[in-house]
Design a protein around this motif. Structure first.
Motif, PDB file in Angstrom:
ATOM      1  N   HIS A 198      34.312  39.464  45.974  1.00 21.55           N
ATOM      2  CA  HIS A 198      34.718  38.479  47.154  1.00 21.55           C
ATOM      3  C   HIS A 198      36.160  38.793  47.629  1.00 21.55           C
ATOM      4  O   HIS A 198      36.384  39.240  48.756  1.00 21.55           O
ATOM      5  CB  HIS A 198      34.744  37.184  46.778  1.00 21.55           C
ATOM      6  CG  HIS A 198      35.319  36.080  47.554  1.00 21.55           C
ATOM      7  ND1 HIS A 198      34.798  35.952  48.885  1.00 21.55           N
ATOM      8  CD2 HIS A 198      36.607  35.614  47.680  1.00 21.55           C
ATOM      9  CE1 HIS A 198      35.627  34.956  49.432  1.00 21.55           C
ATOM     10  NE2 HIS A 198      36.729  34.850  48.921  1.00 21.55           N
ATOM     11  N   LEU A 199      37.256  39.237  46.514  1.00 22.46           N
ATOM     12  CA  LEU A 199      38.437  39.495  47.010  1.00 22.46           C
ATOM     13  C   LEU A 199      38.510  40.954  47.706  1.00 22.46           C
ATOM     14  O   LEU A 199      39.226  41.031  48.532  1.00 22.46           O
ATOM     15  CB  LEU A 199      39.429  39.653  45.734  1.00 22.46           C
ATOM     16  CG  LEU A 199      39.578  38.057  45.190  1.00 22.46           C
ATOM     17  CD1 LEU A 199      40.540  38.305  43.847  1.00 22.46           C
ATOM     18  CD2 LEU A 199      40.102  37.249  46.162  1.00 22.46           C
ATOM     19  N   LYS A 200      37.649  41.864  47.152  1.00 26.84           N
ATOM     20  CA  LYS A 200      37.812  43.267  47.940  1.00 26.84           C
ATOM     21  C   LYS A 200      37.293  42.876  49.362  1.00 26.84           C
ATOM     22  O   LYS A 200      37.926  43.879  50.166  1.00 26.84           O
ATOM     23  CB  LYS A 200      36.759  43.979  47.227  1.00 26.84           C
ATOM     24  CG  LYS A 200      36.931  45.324  47.864  1.00 26.84           C
ATOM     25  CD  LYS A 200      36.488  46.599  46.799  1.00 26.84           C
ATOM     26  CE  LYS A 200      36.595  47.966  47.382  1.00 26.84           C
ATOM     27  NZ  LYS A 200      35.961  49.000  46.109  1.00 26.84           N
ATOM     28  N   MET A 201      36.254  42.210  49.687  1.00 25.25           N
ATOM     29  CA  MET A 201      35.989  41.872  50.945  1.00 25.25           C
ATOM     30  C   MET A 201      36.815  41.008  51.747  1.00 25.25           C
ATOM     31  O   MET A 201      37.099  41.224  52.871  1.00 25.25           O
ATOM     32  CB  MET A 201      34.546  41.208  51.098  1.00 25.25           C
ATOM     33  CG  MET A 201      33.586  42.050  50.477  1.00 25.25           C
ATOM     34  SD  MET A 201      31.896  41.126  50.982  1.00 25.25           S
ATOM     35  CE  MET A 201      32.078  39.491  49.749  1.00 25.25           C
ATOM     36  N   GLN A 202      37.486  40.028  51.183  1.00 26.37           N
ATOM     37  CA  GLN A 202      38.597  39.135  51.742  1.00 26.37           C
ATOM     38  C   GLN A 202      39.939  39.972  52.121  1.00 26.37           C
ATOM     39  O   GLN A 202      40.621  39.746  53.286  1.00 26.37           O
ATOM     40  CB  GLN A 202      38.700  38.021  50.997  1.00 26.37           C
ATOM     41  CG  GLN A 202      39.958  37.234  51.427  1.00 26.37           C
ATOM     42  CD  GLN A 202      40.056  36.058  50.421  1.00 26.37           C
ATOM     43  OE1 GLN A 202      39.379  34.715  50.470  1.00 26.37           O
ATOM     44  NE2 GLN A 202      41.157  36.083  49.431  1.00 26.37           N
ATOM     45  N   SER A 203      40.545  40.700  51.048  1.00 26.72           N
ATOM     46  CA  SER A 203      41.593  41.319  50.895  1.00 26.72           C
ATOM     47  C   SER A 203      41.813  42.716  50.940  1.00 26.72           C
ATOM     48  O   SER A 203      42.805  43.196  50.736  1.00 26.72           O
ATOM     49  CB  SER A 203      42.369  40.556  49.738  1.00 26.72           C
ATOM     50  OG  SER A 203      42.326  39.034  49.861  1.00 26.72           O
ATOM     51  N   GLY A 204      40.689  43.359  50.717  1.00 28.15           N
ATOM     52  CA  GLY A 204      41.001  44.669  50.421  1.00 28.15           C
ATOM     53  C   GLY A 204      41.856  45.051  49.179  1.00 28.15           C
ATOM     54  O   GLY A 204      41.740  44.709  48.243  1.00 28.15           O
ATOM     55  N   PRO A 205      42.641  46.264  49.384  1.00 25.86           N
ATOM     56  CA  PRO A 205      43.316  46.579  48.164  1.00 25.86           C
ATOM     57  C   PRO A 205      44.698  45.782  48.016  1.00 25.86           C
ATOM     58  O   PRO A 205      45.306  45.968  46.874  1.00 25.86           O
ATOM     59  CB  PRO A 205      43.950  47.793  48.598  1.00 25.86           C
ATOM     60  CG  PRO A 205      43.995  47.819  50.277  1.00 25.86           C
ATOM     61  CD  PRO A 205      42.856  47.229  50.399  1.00 25.86           C
ATOM     62  N   ASN A 206      44.576  44.490  48.839  1.00 22.82           N
ATOM     63  CA  ASN A 206      45.956  43.692  48.394  1.00 22.82           C
ATOM     64  C   ASN A 206      45.627  42.682  47.352  1.00 22.82           C
ATOM     65  O   ASN A 206      46.437  41.875  46.960  1.00 22.82           O
ATOM     66  CB  ASN A 206      46.035  42.923  49.722  1.00 22.82           C
ATOM     67  CG  ASN A 206      46.913  43.705  50.769  1.00 22.82           C
ATOM     68  OD1 ASN A 206      47.589  44.698  50.389  1.00 22.82           O
ATOM     69  ND2 ASN A 206      46.932  43.176  52.018  1.00 22.82           N
ATOM     70  N   ALA A 207      44.376  42.621  46.897  1.00 28.21           N
ATOM     71  CA  ALA A 207      44.128  41.534  45.741  1.00 28.21           C
ATOM     72  C   ALA A 207      42.950  41.844  44.943  1.00 28.21           C
ATOM     73  O   ALA A 207      41.938  42.478  45.341  1.00 28.21           O
ATOM     74  CB  ALA A 207      43.763  40.047  46.411  1.00 28.21           C
ATOM     75  N   MET A 208      43.001  41.702  43.909  1.00 24.22           N
ATOM     76  CA  MET A 208      41.746  41.969  42.656  1.00 24.22           C
ATOM     77  C   MET A 208      41.750  40.802  41.678  1.00 24.22           C
ATOM     78  O   MET A 208      42.786  40.058  41.523  1.00 24.22           O
ATOM     79  CB  MET A 208      42.103  43.322  42.049  1.00 24.22           C
ATOM     80  CG  MET A 208      43.263  43.512  41.035  1.00 24.22           C
ATOM     81  SD  MET A 208      43.325  45.043  40.417  1.00 24.22           S
ATOM     82  CE  MET A 208      44.046  45.830  41.417  1.00 24.22           C
ATOM     83  N   CYS A 209      40.648  40.789  41.023  1.00 24.00           N
ATOM     84  CA  CYS A 209      40.610  39.890  40.020  1.00 24.00           C
ATOM     85  C   CYS A 209      40.157  40.853  38.715  1.00 24.00           C
ATOM     86  O   CYS A 209      39.367  41.892  38.820  1.00 24.00           O
ATOM     87  CB  CYS A 209      39.374  39.013  40.101  1.00 24.00           C
ATOM     88  SG  CYS A 209      39.010  37.813  38.804  1.00 24.00           S
ATOM     89  N   VAL A 210      40.604  40.540  37.528  1.00 20.48           N
ATOM     90  CA  VAL A 210      40.300  41.232  36.181  1.00 20.48           C
ATOM     91  C   VAL A 210      40.314  40.220  35.040  1.00 20.48           C
ATOM     92  O   VAL A 210      40.897  39.067  35.213  1.00 20.48           O
ATOM     93  CB  VAL A 210      41.578  42.458  35.888  1.00 20.48           C
ATOM     94  CG1 VAL A 210      41.523  43.326  36.872  1.00 20.48           C
ATOM     95  CG2 VAL A 210      42.774  41.569  35.838  1.00 20.48           C
ATOM     96  N   GLY A 211      39.611  40.661  34.128  1.00 15.56           N
ATOM     97  CA  GLY A 211      39.634  39.927  32.695  1.00 15.56           C
ATOM     98  C   GLY A 211      40.628  40.634  31.719  1.00 15.56           C
ATOM     99  O   GLY A 211      41.038  41.691  31.750  1.00 15.56           O
ATOM    100  N   LEU A 212      41.111  39.725  30.891  1.00 17.19           N
ATOM    101  CA  LEU A 212      42.090  40.042  29.845  1.00 17.19           C
ATOM    102  C   LEU A 212      41.766  39.593  28.361  1.00 17.19           C
ATOM    103  O   LEU A 212      41.338  38.451  28.336  1.00 17.19           O
ATOM    104  CB  LEU A 212      43.503  39.615  30.268  1.00 17.19           C
ATOM    105  CG  LEU A 212      44.226  39.987  31.720  1.00 17.19           C
ATOM    106  CD1 LEU A 212      45.519  39.613  31.733  1.00 17.19           C
ATOM    107  CD2 LEU A 212      44.311  41.394  31.518  1.00 17.19           C
TER     108      LEU A 212
END
Length: 269
Positions: A198-212
């Motif tokens: 979802h973030l890639k569609m919404q924000s492109g390279p400006n936002a991402m989600c990761v698990g830690l």
């Protein structure tokens, strides 16, 4: 202007992450932290012995939030939107880093040890709480059209970081057990992937989600297992927080949508 979020922040890894950000981020970067109760006491503990300048201490914005209540999460999001993200008021800030850290562990060793209510509470806190946090805060990250400026101590793009665990990996599961905890963390990994798409569609390279994966950390969650963990693999919350922030700051476009451990190594799905 960038702002950051750590929720919850009252103890464990969230507490250590908040203190680390207070020490290392520029004074102009607000840190929204949360606790379910006793905000004055929590704030005093968060600031204790850090010896911060007034400009560093005053940007700690501690707010009440019960991560098991969607209405409480929604109220926090409304506050953050009005305070930091309301472009109609020309504030134009973006959420640049969020650590979503709720968690509990019930170590069922066999199927007959699973208790419905305990398993349900585990799923609520470990999976549904971060899901609701993503629901209400993913809209605050920068869009594709935003030109991001580098900020010392923050990753190059906005990051939503969800607390996962190595035992959430299906491919790495060789011991079984821990049914509700494993299942909830596997769900977190799926949540990370879907959120990142979802973030890639919404924000492109400006936002991402990761698990830690923070490792085995000396917190109440893992207390039962301290004696069975080799000393060199039992981390203090401060050490784990420092390492996780190093990992987040080292992310690039190829890192998105995946789960990373405290040493920067990928944990397989």
């Amino acid at each position: 202007m960038a702002w950051t979020l750590v929720t919850p922040s009252s103890r464990g890894i969230g507490f250590a992450l908040t203190r680390h950000l207070l020490r290392t981020l520029p004074p102009a970067i607000p840190i929204v932290a949360t606790a379910r109760s006793d905000l004055p006491g929590t704030k005093e503990k968060l600031l204790s012995s850090l010896n911060l300048a007034e400009s560093q201490a005053s940007r700690l914005d501690l707010q009440e939030c019960d991560v098991l209540s969607e209405s409480s999460i929604s109220n926090l999001a409304a506050y953050c939107k009005e305070r930091y993200n309301d472009r109609s008021q020309n504030k134009g800030a973006h959420l640049r880093l969020a650590f979503m850290t709720p968690g509990m562990l019930m170590p069922e060793r066999a199927p007959d040890k699973i208790e419905y209510e305990s398993a349900l509470e585990t799923l609520k806190l470990n999976l549904l709480a971060p899901m609701m946090l993503v629901k209400h805060f993913s809209g605050f990250v920068p869009r594709k059209s935003t030109k991001l400026e580098g900020v010392e101590g923050l990753p190059a793009s906005a990051v939503l970081a969800l607390m996962s665990a190595r035992v959430g990996s299906i491919g790495d599961n060789r011991l079984g057990g821990w049914y509700s905890y494993r299942s909830s963390k596997s769900g977190v990994n799926q949540l990370v992937k879907s959120t990142d798409i979802h973030l890639k569609m919404q924000s492109g390279p400006n936002a991402m989600c990761v698990g830690l994966h923070p490792g085995t950390v000396r917190t109440d969650l893992s207390k039962e297992f301290w004696n069975n963990t080799p000393k060199e693999k039992l981390f203090s919350p401060e050490f784990s927080a420092e390492k996780l922030i190093e990992v987040v700051n080292g992310l690039n476009e190829d890192s998105r949508g995946r789960c990373w451990d405290w040493a920067g190594k990928e944990i397989p799905p």
